[in-house]
Scaffold this motif. Structure first.
Motif, PDB file in Angstrom:
ATOM      1  N   PRO A  80      16.176 -92.901  72.754  1.00 15.44           N
ATOM      2  CA  PRO A  80      17.020 -94.104  72.731  1.00 15.44           C
ATOM      3  C   PRO A  80      18.358 -93.925  73.426  1.00 15.44           C
ATOM      4  O   PRO A  80      18.948 -94.897  73.911  1.00 15.44           O
ATOM      5  CB  PRO A  80      17.204 -94.387  71.239  1.00 15.44           C
ATOM      6  N   VAL A  81      18.884 -92.684  73.485  1.00 18.58           N
ATOM      7  CA  VAL A  81      20.166 -92.425  74.143  1.00 18.58           C
ATOM      8  C   VAL A  81      20.082 -91.103  74.889  1.00 18.58           C
ATOM      9  O   VAL A  81      19.213 -90.258  74.611  1.00 18.58           O
ATOM     10  CB  VAL A  81      21.344 -92.376  73.130  1.00 18.58           C
ATOM     11  N   THR A  82      20.984 -90.915  75.826  1.00 19.03           N
ATOM     12  CA  THR A  82      21.055 -89.638  76.534  1.00 19.03           C
ATOM     13  C   THR A  82      21.361 -88.516  75.549  1.00 19.03           C
ATOM     14  O   THR A  82      22.246 -88.637  74.696  1.00 19.03           O
ATOM     15  CB  THR A  82      22.145 -89.684  77.609  1.00 19.03           C
ATOM     16  N   THR A  83      20.607 -87.425  75.679  1.00 22.50           N
ATOM     17  CA  THR A  83      20.727 -86.304  74.751  1.00 22.50           C
ATOM     18  C   THR A  83      20.912 -85.012  75.530  1.00 22.50           C
ATOM     19  O   THR A  83      20.155 -84.736  76.468  1.00 22.50           O
ATOM     20  CB  THR A  83      19.473 -86.199  73.864  1.00 22.50           C
ATOM     21  N   LEU A  84      21.926 -84.243  75.159  1.00 19.60           N
ATOM     22  CA  LEU A  84      22.180 -82.935  75.771  1.00 19.60           C
ATOM     23  C   LEU A  84      21.976 -81.868  74.717  1.00 19.60           C
ATOM     24  O   LEU A  84      22.826 -81.658  73.840  1.00 19.60           O
ATOM     25  CB  LEU A  84      23.602 -82.866  76.337  1.00 19.60           C
ATOM     26  N   ALA A  85      20.818 -81.202  74.768  1.00 17.70           N
ATOM     27  CA  ALA A  85      20.543 -80.111  73.837  1.00 17.70           C
ATOM     28  C   ALA A  85      21.375 -78.893  74.221  1.00 17.70           C
ATOM     29  O   ALA A  85      21.634 -78.647  75.406  1.00 17.70           O
ATOM     30  CB  ALA A  85      19.056 -79.762  73.859  1.00 17.70           C
ATOM     31  N   LEU A  86      21.761 -78.111  73.215  1.00 16.22           N
ATOM     32  CA  LEU A  86      22.595 -76.927  73.463  1.00 16.22           C
ATOM     33  C   LEU A  86      21.745 -75.674  73.482  1.00 16.22           C
ATOM     34  O   LEU A  86      22.084 -74.642  72.904  1.00 16.22           O
ATOM     35  CB  LEU A  86      23.695 -76.855  72.400  1.00 16.22           C
ATOM     36  N   ASN A 140      15.996 -88.795  80.064  1.00  8.30           N
ATOM     37  CA  ASN A 140      17.380 -88.757  79.581  1.00  8.30           C
ATOM     38  C   ASN A 140      17.618 -87.616  78.592  1.00  8.30           C
ATOM     39  O   ASN A 140      18.504 -87.671  77.756  1.00  8.30           O
ATOM     40  CB  ASN A 140      17.776 -90.094  78.954  1.00  8.30           C
ATOM     41  N   PHE A 141      16.810 -86.563  78.725  1.00 10.15           N
ATOM     42  CA  PHE A 141      16.973 -85.356  77.909  1.00 10.15           C
ATOM     43  C   PHE A 141      17.430 -84.226  78.819  1.00 10.15           C
ATOM     44  O   PHE A 141      16.759 -83.891  79.807  1.00 10.15           O
ATOM     45  CB  PHE A 141      15.656 -84.983  77.225  1.00 10.15           C
ATOM     46  N   PHE A 142      18.589 -83.624  78.494  1.00 11.94           N
ATOM     47  CA  PHE A 142      19.156 -82.561  79.315  1.00 11.94           C
ATOM     48  C   PHE A 142      19.404 -81.324  78.444  1.00 11.94           C
ATOM     49  O   PHE A 142      19.397 -81.407  77.210  1.00 11.94           O
ATOM     50  CB  PHE A 142      20.454 -83.030  79.961  1.00 11.94           C
ATOM     51  N   GLN A 143      19.629 -80.181  79.123  1.00  9.63           N
ATOM     52  CA  GLN A 143      19.767 -78.918  78.403  1.00  9.63           C
ATOM     53  C   GLN A 143      20.930 -78.104  78.959  1.00  9.63           C
ATOM     54  O   GLN A 143      21.142 -78.070  80.169  1.00  9.63           O
ATOM     55  CB  GLN A 143      18.464 -78.099  78.521  1.00  9.63           C
ATOM     56  N   PHE A 144      21.648 -77.466  78.045  1.00 11.24           N
ATOM     57  CA  PHE A 144      22.789 -76.631  78.435  1.00 11.24           C
ATOM     58  C   PHE A 144      22.904 -75.475  77.443  1.00 11.24           C
ATOM     59  O   PHE A 144      22.788 -75.664  76.232  1.00 11.24           O
ATOM     60  CB  PHE A 144      24.081 -77.442  78.418  1.00 11.24           C
ATOM     61  N   GLY A 145      23.108 -74.282  77.982  1.00 11.32           N
ATOM     62  CA  GLY A 145      23.261 -73.115  77.116  1.00 11.32           C
ATOM     63  C   GLY A 145      23.795 -71.928  77.903  1.00 11.32           C
ATOM     64  O   GLY A 145      24.156 -72.042  79.081  1.00 11.32           O
ATOM     65  N   LEU A 146      23.825 -70.799  77.252  1.00 12.33           N
ATOM     66  CA  LEU A 146      24.323 -69.561  77.877  1.00 12.33           C
ATOM     67  C   LEU A 146      23.149 -68.628  78.123  1.00 12.33           C
ATOM     68  O   LEU A 146      23.061 -67.544  77.557  1.00 12.33           O
ATOM     69  CB  LEU A 146      25.375 -68.896  76.976  1.00 12.33           C
ATOM     70  N   ALA A 147      22.238 -69.034  78.984  1.00 10.19           N
ATOM     71  CA  ALA A 147      21.018 -68.273  79.223  1.00 10.19           C
ATOM     72  C   ALA A 147      21.299 -67.025  80.056  1.00 10.19           C
ATOM     73  O   ALA A 147      21.780 -67.130  81.183  1.00 10.19           O
ATOM     74  CB  ALA A 147      19.977 -69.137  79.932  1.00 10.19           C
ATOM     75  N   PRO A 148      20.982 -65.842  79.528  1.00 11.34           N
ATOM     76  CA  PRO A 148      21.157 -64.630  80.340  1.00 11.34           C
ATOM     77  C   PRO A 148      20.226 -64.601  81.540  1.00 11.34           C
ATOM     78  O   PRO A 148      20.507 -63.914  82.529  1.00 11.34           O
ATOM     79  CB  PRO A 148      20.851 -63.496  79.355  1.00 11.34           C
ATOM     80  N   GLY A 203      31.445 -74.547  73.745  1.00 13.02           N
ATOM     81  CA  GLY A 203      31.818 -75.788  73.079  1.00 13.02           C
ATOM     82  C   GLY A 203      32.735 -76.636  73.936  1.00 13.02           C
ATOM     83  O   GLY A 203      32.598 -77.872  74.001  1.00 13.02           O
ATOM     84  N   ILE A 204      33.684 -75.995  74.625  1.00 14.62           N
ATOM     85  CA  ILE A 204      34.589 -76.716  75.531  1.00 14.62           C
ATOM     86  C   ILE A 204      33.790 -77.444  76.605  1.00 14.62           C
ATOM     87  O   ILE A 204      33.987 -78.646  76.863  1.00 14.62           O
ATOM     88  CB  ILE A 204      35.598 -75.749  76.165  1.00 14.62           C
ATOM     89  N   ASP A 205      32.865 -76.720  77.240  1.00 13.41           N
ATOM     90  CA  ASP A 205      32.091 -77.331  78.322  1.00 13.41           C
ATOM     91  C   ASP A 205      31.099 -78.359  77.801  1.00 13.41           C
ATOM     92  O   ASP A 205      30.818 -79.356  78.479  1.00 13.41           O
ATOM     93  CB  ASP A 205      31.360 -76.248  79.112  1.00 13.41           C
ATOM     94  N   ALA A 206      30.543 -78.126  76.620  1.00  9.72           N
ATOM     95  CA  ALA A 206      29.606 -79.092  76.055  1.00  9.72           C
ATOM     96  C   ALA A 206      30.291 -80.448  75.889  1.00  9.72           C
ATOM     97  O   ALA A 206      29.704 -81.498  76.189  1.00  9.72           O
ATOM     98  CB  ALA A 206      29.076 -78.590  74.713  1.00  9.72           C
ATOM     99  N   TYR A 207      31.528 -80.438  75.411  1.00 11.63           N
ATOM    100  CA  TYR A 207      32.256 -81.696  75.264  1.00 11.63           C
ATOM    101  C   TYR A 207      32.519 -82.333  76.628  1.00 11.63           C
ATOM    102  O   TYR A 207      32.326 -83.543  76.820  1.00 11.63           O
ATOM    103  CB  TYR A 207      33.585 -81.482  74.536  1.00 11.63           C
ATOM    104  N   ARG A 208      32.963 -81.554  77.590  1.00 15.25           N
ATOM    105  CA  ARG A 208      33.284 -82.110  78.902  1.00 15.25           C
ATOM    106  C   ARG A 208      32.049 -82.711  79.582  1.00 15.25           C
ATOM    107  O   ARG A 208      32.155 -83.677  80.346  1.00 15.25           O
ATOM    108  CB  ARG A 208      33.886 -81.019  79.790  1.00 15.25           C
TER     109      ARG A 208
END
Length: 621
Positions: A345-351, A362-370, A556-561
């Motif tokens: 229903p809305v854009t989602t950014l998984a961490l 509209n499903f996106f992903q962001f993390g600190l993948a080695p 967390g800083i970048d997730a918000y931005r």
């Protein structure tokens, strides 16, 4: 922006003693000489002494000069700058024609830079400055770029930019494309404070570049204000070399502004085993939120505990409460559960990153993948001209996964993994390193040969020679065991690249002496400028920092931005967000990071800006 061509690139430190590397200037074409001058020239011998003997055996001085220049260029292509330098030192500059002296200056300067030594290149250019001013403008431009790279290597990034901008009109189209990208790369390395100061003291095209970079890099700017500022820039700089970049940026920013969320639901674990992780991410999010709130409109934030098992109920509750953007969850499994629902229903950014390529649009992903760090190191190795790599990783599924990510990227780029070994932390690391390097076999072969000759044989053990660098996956404790073992087993000169795991994030010069020489990637928040406004806010709120969770705080800083910039990254392929965790770009609905480089020197992690300088070759003449 990424480089358009994968040539020999290296890492150049701002510090004189740091390691370095290069990218090409000029056309990037292999060194060539007229056919009649190169007829009969074989490939450069492996041995420098044999090369010198063959050169000295040539019948005419002209042929000896041509062969010396051609083989020196070939040694540079093979990443043998010391051998190239020694060959070039055999020539007397005074005996060379003006054309040959140009080639000698260019190759000598490149050989110096490839050995992390800018001073000889600068001295050489200064010595022949009057003569260089009489060269054709194309040749002057190549030497101008050589000087620009030397300045960057010495940490004089603004001076290097000035040199590049001044040379730009003299370059051919292909060289201008390259120089355009390298100017942008340098601009991305300047701190906000350096950018602001440089703008005040600059003029002309350089000022235009600097102001555009400042506008583009502002991660907390209101999108509407950014559009207005871009329009103003375009009106002011109608003939600027970067003007062609602006229309796409403007359109994407306008669209991004229309897609801004007004209410963001944040799904983080505030209970259960990951609650400390969730708390750290929340603190990073709130830091970025309050900083942006001072400068522009910001969305309403609502936090939800994603710790309970029924993540779909939590997700639906956030939607019912009016969220038009969802940030989270953190767990791979819970993120996969949401993605499996089909159209969201809305854009989602998984961490986090999930193990499937089939996700809603509209499903996106962001993390600190080695794994991303491993792939970046592989790409860097290719840019440096390396062909063969070794891998040393800790036993276990995690180490194997990161090693596999490197190996797949390296092989996709036509590199060869010559050896791969897993190690167990403890007293056996030395044996594993010795096995990796084939030192024992080298010693045994020497002894075997000596049995069948009455000559005095050099049977000193040697390491294997089929590795251009070693990709090491290790934490600080493991690295403090591995690097001394490499040094002990005759591999002190072997370049070692590692992921951010190698650095604790906290200065410890006494213990980290054993890591000296290791180059690694890490996020700007850890190894970049620590005097930014955001760092100051973080230090005031959390004076003790976040310890081993510091990188999660930056996440967390970048997730918000990202909640306001996600559309921009997804619709404008060349766009990026200069984030706390790296330079963020979108690839297949995944936010990927390009990290900064650092090197351990005297037990300290020193930042290494990635910049360009001349490559392995002369342009075709």
């Amino acid at each position: 922006m990424d480089f358009k061509k994968a040539y020999w690139i290296a890492l150049v430190a701002t510090f004189a003693l740091a390691s370095c590397s290069t990218t090409p200037t000029g056309t990037g074409q292999p060194a060539t000489l007229p056919v009649e001058q190169t007829r009969g020239m074989d490939k450069a011998p492996e041995s420098l002494s044999v090369a010198r003997a063959q050169i000295n055996a040539q019948a005419t001085p002209e042929f000896r000069i041509n062969l010396t220049l051609a083989w020196a260029a070939e040694y540079l292509q093979q990443q043998r700058p010391e051998d190239a330098e020694q060959l070039l030192a055999d020539l007397s500059p005074a005996s060379l024609t003006t054309e040959k002296r140009f080639q000698w200056i260019l190759l000598s300067g490149r050989a110096a830079l490839a050995q992390q030594n800018a001073a000889p290149a600068v001295e050489l250019l200064n010595r022949y400055q009057e003569e260089i001013q009489q060269y054709p403008v194309e040749q002057q431009a190549q030497l101008d770029l050589l000087r620009a790279d030397a300045l960057a290597m010495e940490g004089q990034l603004i001076d290097s930019l000035q040199q590049r901008v001044a040379a730009h009109p003299l370059l051919n189209d292909q060289d201008q494309d390259y120089n355009h990208e390298m100017i942008w790369q340098l601009l991305m390395q300047l701190s906000p404070q350096e950018l602001a100061s440089a703008i005040q003291s600059s003029s002309g095209d350089l000022r235009g570049w600097l102001t555009l970079a400042q506008l583009y890099r502002d991660p907390i700017a209101d999108l509407d204000a950014q559009v207005s500022r871009l329009d103003q820039w375009s009106a002011q700089w109608r003939t600027h070399p970067a003007i062609s970049d602006v229309p796409a940026m403007l359109d994407a920013l306008k669209e991004a502004a229309s897609h801004r969320p007004s209410q963001v639901a944040i799904l983080l674990p505030t209970s259960g085993p990951l609650q400390n992780v969730g708390k750290t991410l929340q603190e990073g999010i709130m830091t970025a939120h309050y900083q942006q709130k001072q400068n522009s409109l910001s969305p309403t934030l609502r936090f939800y505990d994603s710790g309970p098992d029924n993540i779909l109920a939590v997700y639906q509750q956030a939607i019912n409460d009016g969220a038009d953007f969802v940030l989270g969850p953190l767990s791979k499994e819970k993120a996969a559960t949401i993605a499996a629902q089909g159209t969201l229903p809305v854009t989602t950014l998984a961490l986090n990153y999930i193990e499937t390529d089939q996700v809603p649009e509209n499903f996106f992903q962001f993390g600190l993948a080695p794994e991303d760090e491993a792939r970046q190191i592989a790409r860097q190795g290719v840019r440096e001209g390396s062909n063969q790599a070794g891998i040393l990783y800790p036993k276990g599924d995690w180490g194997e996964r990161v090693a596999q990510a490197f190996a797949e990227e390296w092989q996709n780029l036509h590199g060869t993994v010559t050896v791969s070994r897993a190690y167990q932390e403890g007293p056996d690391i030395g044996e594993t390193v010795e096995e990796l390097l084939l030192v024992a076999q080298s010693e045994a072969r020497g002894k075997e040969v000596s049995r069948f000759t009455n000559l005095d044989m050099d049977i000193e053990p040697r390491r294997r020679q089929d590795m251009d660098f070693l990709f090491l996956i290790a934490n600080p404790n493991q690295g403090r065991q591995v690097k001394p073992a490499l040094n002990f087993h005759f591999a002190k000169d072997l370049p070692v690249y590692s992921t951010s795991l190698i650095y604790s994030g906290e200065s410890n010069p006494r213990r980290d002496q054993d890591l000296n020489g290791i180059r690694f990637v890490d996020m700007p928040w850890i190894i970049g400028d620590q005097s930014s406004d955001l760092h100051k806010v973080a230090a005031e709120q959390w004076p003790d920092g976040h310890g081993r969770y510091e990188r999660l705080y930056a996440m967390g800083i970048d997730a918000y931005r990202l909640q306001s910039r996600l559309y921009l990254l997804n619709t404008l392929p060349s766009s990026e967000l200069p984030g706390a965790t790296g330079r963020l770009q979108m690839r297949n609905q995944q936010v990927v990071r390009r990290l900064d480089w650092a090197v351990f020197m005297r037990g300290e992690a020193k930042a290494m800006p990635q910049v360009a300088n001349p490559s392995n070759s002369l342009s075709a003449q």
